[in-house]
Enzyme design. Structure first.
Site, PDB file in Angstrom:
ATOM      1  N   LYS A   1       0.923 -34.923  77.562  1.00 27.14           N
ATOM      2  CA  LYS A   1       1.237 -33.629  77.238  1.00 27.14           C
ATOM      3  C   LYS A   1       0.383 -32.861  78.550  1.00 27.14           C
ATOM      4  O   LYS A   1      -0.496 -33.426  79.070  1.00 27.14           O
ATOM      5  CB  LYS A   1       0.341 -33.105  76.139  1.00 27.14           C
ATOM      6  CG  LYS A   1       1.009 -31.867  75.213  1.00 27.14           C
ATOM      7  CD  LYS A   1       2.289 -32.285  74.715  1.00 27.14           C
ATOM      8  CE  LYS A   1       2.744 -31.038  73.805  1.00 27.14           C
ATOM      9  NZ  LYS A   1       3.827 -31.473  72.823  1.00 27.14           N
TER      10      LYS A   1
ATOM     11  N   GLY B   1      10.768 -21.874  55.170  1.00 26.45           N
ATOM     12  CA  GLY B   1      11.278 -21.458  56.638  1.00 26.45           C
ATOM     13  C   GLY B   1      12.453 -21.907  57.083  1.00 26.45           C
ATOM     14  O   GLY B   1      12.570 -22.903  57.255  1.00 26.45           O
TER      15      GLY B   1
ATOM     16  N   GLY C   1      13.934 -21.064  59.896  1.00 26.33           N
ATOM     17  CA  GLY C   1      14.159 -20.528  61.463  1.00 26.33           C
ATOM     18  C   GLY C   1      15.076 -21.665  61.814  1.00 26.33           C
ATOM     19  O   GLY C   1      16.147 -22.270  61.355  1.00 26.33           O
TER      20      GLY C   1
ATOM     21  N   TYR D   1      17.194 -23.676  59.392  1.00 19.09           N
ATOM     22  CA  TYR D   1      18.649 -23.241  59.159  1.00 19.09           C
ATOM     23  C   TYR D   1      19.476 -24.596  59.360  1.00 19.09           C
ATOM     24  O   TYR D   1      20.536 -24.565  58.303  1.00 19.09           O
ATOM     25  CB  TYR D   1      18.743 -22.082  60.235  1.00 19.09           C
ATOM     26  CG  TYR D   1      20.422 -21.829  60.236  1.00 19.09           C
ATOM     27  CD1 TYR D   1      20.915 -20.982  59.325  1.00 19.09           C
ATOM     28  CD2 TYR D   1      21.125 -22.351  61.238  1.00 19.09           C
ATOM     29  CE1 TYR D   1      22.317 -20.596  59.384  1.00 19.09           C
ATOM     30  CE2 TYR D   1      22.408 -22.329  61.239  1.00 19.09           C
ATOM     31  CZ  TYR D   1      23.075 -21.456  60.395  1.00 19.09           C
ATOM     32  OH  TYR D   1      24.449 -21.083  60.341  1.00 19.09           O
TER      33      TYR D   1
HETATM   34  P1  NAD Z   1      11.009 -21.204  63.772  1.00 19.85           P
HETATM   35  O1  NAD Z   1       9.848 -20.479  64.449  1.00 19.85           O
HETATM   36  O2  NAD Z   1      12.265 -20.967  64.427  1.00 19.85           O
HETATM   37  O3  NAD Z   1      11.080 -21.273  62.327  1.00 19.85           O
HETATM   38  C1  NAD Z   1      10.047 -20.962  61.798  1.00 19.85           C
HETATM   39  C2  NAD Z   1      10.366 -20.209  60.552  1.00 19.85           C
HETATM   40  O4  NAD Z   1       9.377 -20.031  59.644  1.00 19.85           O
HETATM   41  C3  NAD Z   1      10.527 -18.698  60.755  1.00 19.85           C
HETATM   42  O5  NAD Z   1      11.908 -18.330  60.392  1.00 19.85           O
HETATM   43  C4  NAD Z   1       9.346 -17.962  60.198  1.00 19.85           C
HETATM   44  O6  NAD Z   1       9.812 -16.603  60.126  1.00 19.85           O
HETATM   45  C5  NAD Z   1       9.312 -18.829  59.114  1.00 19.85           C
HETATM   46  N1  NAD Z   1       7.680 -18.687  58.478  1.00 19.85           N
HETATM   47  C6  NAD Z   1       6.777 -18.378  59.189  1.00 19.85           C
HETATM   48  N2  NAD Z   1       5.756 -18.460  58.276  1.00 19.85           N
HETATM   49  C7  NAD Z   1       6.131 -18.662  56.956  1.00 19.85           C
HETATM   50  C8  NAD Z   1       5.712 -18.707  55.731  1.00 19.85           C
HETATM   51  N3  NAD Z   1       4.483 -18.299  55.393  1.00 19.85           N
HETATM   52  N4  NAD Z   1       6.544 -18.917  54.718  1.00 19.85           N
HETATM   53  C9  NAD Z   1       7.950 -18.935  54.918  1.00 19.85           C
HETATM   54  N5  NAD Z   1       8.299 -18.849  56.114  1.00 19.85           N
HETATM   55  C10 NAD Z   1       7.617 -18.619  57.128  1.00 19.85           C
HETATM   56  O7  NAD Z   1      10.471 -22.680  64.378  1.00 19.85           O
HETATM   57  P2  NAD Z   1      11.177 -24.102  64.498  1.00 19.85           P
HETATM   58  O8  NAD Z   1      11.697 -24.513  65.695  1.00 19.85           O
HETATM   59  O9  NAD Z   1      12.317 -23.995  63.200  1.00 19.85           O
HETATM   60  O10 NAD Z   1      10.091 -25.149  63.850  1.00 19.85           O
HETATM   61  C11 NAD Z   1       9.807 -25.233  62.636  1.00 19.85           C
HETATM   62  C12 NAD Z   1       8.779 -26.095  62.470  1.00 19.85           C
HETATM   63  O11 NAD Z   1       9.012 -27.435  62.736  1.00 19.85           O
HETATM   64  C13 NAD Z   1       7.310 -26.064  63.264  1.00 19.85           C
HETATM   65  O12 NAD Z   1       6.371 -26.258  62.752  1.00 19.85           O
HETATM   66  C14 NAD Z   1       7.478 -26.654  64.665  1.00 19.85           C
HETATM   67  O13 NAD Z   1       6.284 -27.041  65.309  1.00 19.85           O
HETATM   68  C15 NAD Z   1       8.306 -27.919  63.794  1.00 19.85           C
HETATM   69  N6  NAD Z   1       9.045 -28.859  64.815  1.00 19.85           N
HETATM   70  C16 NAD Z   1      10.180 -28.068  65.187  1.00 19.85           C
HETATM   71  C17 NAD Z   1      11.056 -28.983  66.116  1.00 19.85           C
HETATM   72  C18 NAD Z   1      12.286 -28.437  66.845  1.00 19.85           C
HETATM   73  O14 NAD Z   1      13.022 -28.977  67.320  1.00 19.85           O
HETATM   74  N7  NAD Z   1      12.250 -27.043  66.923  1.00 19.85           N
HETATM   75  C19 NAD Z   1      10.829 -30.213  66.302  1.00 19.85           C
HETATM   76  C20 NAD Z   1       9.732 -31.021  65.760  1.00 19.85           C
HETATM   77  C21 NAD Z   1       8.937 -30.173  64.784  1.00 19.85           C
END
Ligand code: NAD
Length: 361
Positions: free
Chosen positions: A80, A180, A182, A186
């Site tokens: 990292k 969540g 997001g 989704y």
């Molecule tokens: P994102 O920000 O697109 O989605 C997170 C969603 O959670 C948002 O829609 C937000 O409004 C919602 N949210 C925030 N606080 C909340 C709460 N208290 N209650 C309900 N909803 C809440 O992020 P993402 O890219 O979808 O990632 C989601 C999680 O997965 C994160 O922890 C991220 O570190 C992890 N992750 C993501 C990926 C990736 O490919 N994007 C890979 C590994 C891990």
């Protein structure tokens, strides 16, 4: 700062520092472990209160990458990098070019990617200086949005948990509550909906929750009620520390399996879930699909290969669940043990290769 104390605490590894006077770059590249291959991991561009905070962030995150890559069966170690965001005005292009030279000087021992505070444009700048970068434009061999791959892996992980805990081979009629919706949440809802699951969702953004209702027939649940939803699976896909002293006692589901990073507020919460008979899919095991996709970019991007490798998350989660039930050990510890076994096996085979037995005289 107790520099070597920090390195010892995180079981290091190499750490590289760069200070470029011309651009003001202050960057740290932490390479936790390279036994399985070159270290892969994102680069953060954030303000830090102290240099020590930046170092600890890099050390902690790189160690996590070692575990995630190893368990996903990737030929990569964990790394990292952290660029300390200057407080004064700075030239972003010059700064990232200087960082690219820093990465390049390590000769491929560390391969960088997007992380908090960086994006596609920054990766493009780096790509002009070093080939040891992923997350570049799709038109030039990049792997694109990792979220659908992360969601695919999480769906496979949920299927494995459902098999292990409920003895069912399909998600048809299985009720999943997603916290969540997001990027990953989704796509996960889409995967689960196609597989015939029933969905409940909660999101702080009502528009995102409504979209899940419209597209997948999900029921919207109030934010503070999602963990107590009477359902089969809770899928935390929002922020870290979702599994804590407040939420765990309220969980009705028999399975917790979602995408969020660092779901356990503290390791002891993994013990609490285990004590309650809840099968917890360790976060770094189930959410590795995005990393698998990025790693494929290093080899020459092929979406089908990335998909095939991501599907293997099913076997990993099934093995974790199986070993946990046979030994009575919480799943988060089993995942760590599996990584440590893999790394120790690589060390042993490297030692054997370095000292081959002498032929008989
Ligand atoms: P994102 O920000 O697109 O989605 C997170 C969603 O959670 C948002 O829609 C937000 O409004 C919602 N949210 C925030 N606080 C909340 C709460 N208290 N209650 C309900 N909803 C809440 O992020 P993402 O890219 O979808 O990632 C989601 C999680 O997965 C994160 O922890 C991220 O570190 C992890 N992750 C993501 C990926 C990736 O490919 N994007 C890979 C590994 C891990």
């Amino acid at each position: 700062m107790d520099l070597f104390g920090h390195l010892k605490a995180y079981d290091y590894g190499d750490v590289h520092f760069s200070h470029d006077k011309a651009t003001g770059l202050k960057a740290i590249i932490a390479i936790h472990d390279s036994r399985l291959g070159p270290a892969l991991g994102g680069c953060r561009f954030l303000p830090y209160d102290t240099d020590e905070d930046a170092l600890v962030d890099a050390l902690r995150l790189a160690r996590g990458m070692t575990y995630k890559a190893a368990l996903a069966g990737l030929a990569h170690g964990g790394g990292k990098s952290v660029l300390i965001r200057p407080k004064q005005h700075f030239d972003r292009v010059a700064l990232f070019r200087a960082f690219g030279r820093f990465v390049d000087n390590l000769g491929g021992h560390y391969i960088t990617a997007e992380d908090s505070g960086t994006g596609l444009e920054d990766m493009e700048i780096l790509h002009g200086v070093t080939k040891h970068v992923t997350g570049v434009d799709i038109a030039r061999g990049g792997s694109g949005d990792p979220s659908p791959f992360t969601a695919l892996g999480v769906r496979r992980g949920i299927e494995a948990c459902v098999k292990a805990k409920l003895g069912r081979d399909s998600l048809e009629g299985v009720h999943v509550a997603v916290q969540g919706v997001g990027h990953v949440g989704y796509h996960l809802c889409n995967e689960l909906h196609i597989a015939g699951a029933k969905l409940s969702v909660a999101d702080v953004d009502p528009l995102k929750a409504e979209r899940a209702t419209r597209e997948f027939g999900a029921t919207v649940v109030p934010l503070d009620k999602i963990f107590e939803t009477p359902c089969d699976v809770i899928a935390p896909c929002a922020l870290g520390s979702a599994l804590n002293d407040t939420t765990i006692p309220r969980i009705v589901a028999k399975i917790v399996a979602g995408a969020a990073n660092n779901q356990l507020a503290q390791p002891r919460h993994g013990d609490d879930l285990h004590a309650r008979g809840i099968l917890y899919a360790p976060d770094y095991a189930i959410n590795a699909g995005g990393l698998v996709n990025v790693a494929q970019e290093v080899l020459g991007y092929d979406a089908q290969k990335a998909r095939k490798k991501t599907l293997e998350i099913y076997d990993t989660i099934l093995e974790i669940a199986d070993r946990s039930s046979k030994t009575g050990t919480p799943t988060y510890l089993i995942a760590d043990m599996m990584v440590e076994e893999k790394l120790a096996a690589v060390s042993r085979s490297k030692m054997r290769a370095a000292s081959p037995s002498k032929p008989d005289a």
